[in-house]
Write a protein that holds these residues in place. Structure first.
Motif, mmCIF file in Angstrom:
data_model
loop_
_atom_site.group_PDB
_atom_site.id
_atom_site.type_symbol
_atom_site.label_atom_id
_atom_site.label_comp_id
_atom_site.label_asym_id
_atom_site.label_seq_id
_atom_site.Cartn_x
_atom_site.Cartn_y
_atom_site.Cartn_z
ATOM 1 N N HIS A 192 7.879 -67.050 -14.614
ATOM 2 C CA HIS A 192 7.089 -67.990 -15.398
ATOM 3 C C HIS A 192 7.901 -68.568 -16.563
ATOM 4 C CE1 HIS A 192 3.913 -65.845 -13.199
ATOM 5 N NE2 HIS A 192 3.208 -66.957 -13.348
ATOM 6 N N LEU A 193 8.669 -67.734 -17.223
ATOM 7 C CA LEU A 193 9.511 -68.229 -18.318
ATOM 8 C C LEU A 193 10.599 -69.147 -17.794
ATOM 9 C CD1 LEU A 193 9.904 -65.072 -20.590
ATOM 10 C CD2 LEU A 193 8.328 -66.998 -20.847
ATOM 11 N N ALA A 194 11.153 -68.795 -16.660
ATOM 12 C CA ALA A 194 12.185 -69.651 -16.068
ATOM 13 C C ALA A 194 11.600 -71.011 -15.690
ATOM 14 C CB ALA A 194 12.796 -68.972 -14.844
ATOM 15 N N ALA A 195 10.337 -71.035 -15.249
ATOM 16 C CA ALA A 195 9.709 -72.300 -14.882
ATOM 17 C C ALA A 195 9.460 -73.171 -16.113
ATOM 18 C CB ALA A 195 8.390 -72.029 -14.156
ATOM 19 N N ILE A 196 9.133 -72.538 -17.218
ATOM 20 C CA ILE A 196 8.946 -73.299 -18.466
ATOM 21 C C ILE A 196 10.269 -73.874 -18.935
ATOM 22 C CG2 ILE A 196 8.370 -73.084 -20.921
ATOM 23 C CD1 ILE A 196 6.267 -71.018 -20.100
ATOM 24 N N GLY A 197 11.317 -73.064 -18.855
ATOM 25 C CA GLY A 197 12.677 -73.515 -19.138
ATOM 26 C C GLY A 197 12.854 -74.210 -20.471
ATOM 27 N N HIS A 198 13.402 -75.426 -20.410
ATOM 28 C CA HIS A 198 13.761 -76.141 -21.631
ATOM 29 C C HIS A 198 12.544 -76.653 -22.395
ATOM 30 C CE1 HIS A 198 13.285 -79.411 -18.668
ATOM 31 N NE2 HIS A 198 12.924 -80.152 -19.717
ATOM 32 N N ARG A 199 11.341 -76.556 -21.814
ATOM 33 C CA ARG A 199 10.136 -77.030 -22.506
ATOM 34 C C ARG A 199 9.648 -76.031 -23.558
ATOM 35 N NH1 ARG A 199 5.316 -78.109 -19.172
ATOM 36 N NH2 ARG A 199 4.686 -79.246 -21.054
ATOM 37 N N TRP A 200 10.216 -74.828 -23.566
ATOM 38 C CA TRP A 200 9.719 -73.786 -24.470
ATOM 39 C C TRP A 200 9.700 -74.221 -25.943
ATOM 40 C CZ3 TRP A 200 7.284 -69.182 -23.942
ATOM 41 C CH2 TRP A 200 7.184 -68.394 -25.092
ATOM 42 N N PRO A 201 10.783 -74.779 -26.503
ATOM 43 C CA PRO A 201 10.731 -75.172 -27.924
ATOM 44 C C PRO A 201 9.615 -76.159 -28.230
ATOM 45 C CG PRO A 201 12.993 -75.184 -27.130
ATOM 46 C CD PRO A 201 12.113 -75.019 -25.928
ATOM 47 N N GLU A 202 9.430 -77.127 -27.346
ATOM 48 C CA GLU A 202 8.376 -78.122 -27.558
ATOM 49 C C GLU A 202 6.999 -77.480 -27.537
ATOM 50 O OE1 GLU A 202 6.006 -81.353 -24.835
ATOM 51 O OE2 GLU A 202 8.035 -80.751 -24.254
ATOM 52 N N LEU A 203 6.761 -76.619 -26.566
ATOM 53 C CA LEU A 203 5.452 -75.982 -26.440
ATOM 54 C C LEU A 203 5.200 -74.997 -27.574
ATOM 55 C CD1 LEU A 203 5.430 -75.351 -22.583
ATOM 56 C CD2 LEU A 203 4.349 -77.219 -23.856
ATOM 57 N N ALA A 204 6.236 -74.249 -27.965
ATOM 58 C CA ALA A 204 6.083 -73.252 -29.016
ATOM 59 C C ALA A 204 5.897 -73.881 -30.391
ATOM 60 C CB ALA A 204 7.302 -72.324 -29.038
ATOM 61 N N ALA A 205 6.322 -75.136 -30.549
ATOM 62 C CA ALA A 205 6.235 -75.805 -31.845
ATOM 63 C C ALA A 205 4.857 -76.413 -32.100
ATOM 64 C CB ALA A 205 7.303 -76.891 -31.949
ATOM 65 N N ARG A 206 4.000 -76.436 -31.106
ATOM 66 C CA ARG A 206 2.681 -77.048 -31.276
ATOM 67 C C ARG A 206 1.845 -76.264 -32.287
ATOM 68 N NH1 ARG A 206 0.854 -78.642 -25.054
ATOM 69 N NH2 ARG A 206 2.513 -80.183 -24.682
ATOM 70 N N ASP A 207 1.052 -76.996 -33.051
ATOM 71 C CA ASP A 207 0.170 -76.368 -34.038
ATOM 72 C C ASP A 207 -1.103 -75.917 -33.338
ATOM 73 O OD1 ASP A 207 -1.243 -75.484 -36.194
ATOM 74 O OD2 ASP A 207 -1.582 -77.475 -37.064
#
Length: 233
Positions: A192-207
């Motif tokens: 699941h983390l590998a599928a998220i990949g490079h999107r992690w910073p964007e998703l984690a930064a959401r308020d």
């Protein structure tokens, strides 16, 4: 012959004589260097006075921090509180979040045992609002305190994580690898983390604080009301 009156006292910056001026100097020092480096000696240097002058107004560093926190909370404009108790809890928690976000060092100080209890009654209005509204929802005193504590932990944790991350970026420190991307992870081990990949910073930064706060409060109130055995109306 008339003689001009001789000047008395020191020249240059006048000594601080009021608590408000001392707190203003302490705020400058904290904003510049951090609260951990706040000492009576450094504050005296920042203010341009002797330490003895400061001790006329404050007892020690802990007393100074309490005064600063009370002053900070009292400067915050209180929001208009809704009629419904659940919504009052959310409004008070949001005000708490905004107050800490404006001055994140306060969140760190308030994690030390005993500091919340040393605040003035006027600075505890957010705590009082949450506990009173929980009571109106049918919570027992233990459940009301537990509700506030859960909100407090969630709020402080969110503030400190974001504050420390922002400070690291401001200081030019190299970001941790996992702050950059989950791309390249072994999909056979963490698919699941590998599928998220490079999107992690964007998703984690959401308020997501407001959404998480509502879910937390609703979940705790749903558990508390049946245990209290009272009709909330």
């Amino acid at each position: 012959m008339h003689r001009p009156r001789a000047a008395h006292g020191r020249t240059g910056r006048p000594p601080l004589t009021s608590r408000a001026q001392i707190l203003a100097a302490a705020r400058r020092l904290i904003d510049r260097d951090g609260w951990e480096k706040l000492t009576i000696r450094r504050l005296a240097t920042e203010a341009g006075v002797g330490a003895t002058t400061l001790y006329h107004h404050i007892r020690d560093k802990e007393d100074l921090l309490v005064l600063l926190l009370n002053d900070h909370v009292e400067r915050i404009e209180r929001p208009a509180l809704p009629d419904g108790p659940r919504d009052r809890i959310l409004a008070a928690a949001a005000a708490m979040h905004d107050a800490l976000a404006a001055w994140p060092w306060a969140a760190e100080v308030l994690t030390i045992d005993g500091f919340v209890g040393r605040l003035d009654a006027s600075a505890l209005w957010m705590v009082e609002t949450v506990v009173a509204a929980a009571d109106d929802c049918g919570c027992t005193p233990a459940q009301a305190v537990g509700l506030f504590r859960s909100i407090w932990y969630y709020t402080v944790g969110e503030i400190l994580v974001r504050s420390h991350s922002a400070r690291r970026r401001t200081d030019g420190e190299r970001p941790a690898v996992r702050d950059t991307s989950f791309a390249g992870l072994d999909a056979s081990r963490v698919p699941h983390l590998a599928a998220i990949g490079h999107r992690w910073p964007e998703l984690a930064a959401r308020d997501t604080y407001p959404q998480g706060l509502r879910a937390l409060v609703d979940g705790l109130l749903a558990q508390a009301v049946p245990a209290a055995g009272r009709d909330t109306g």
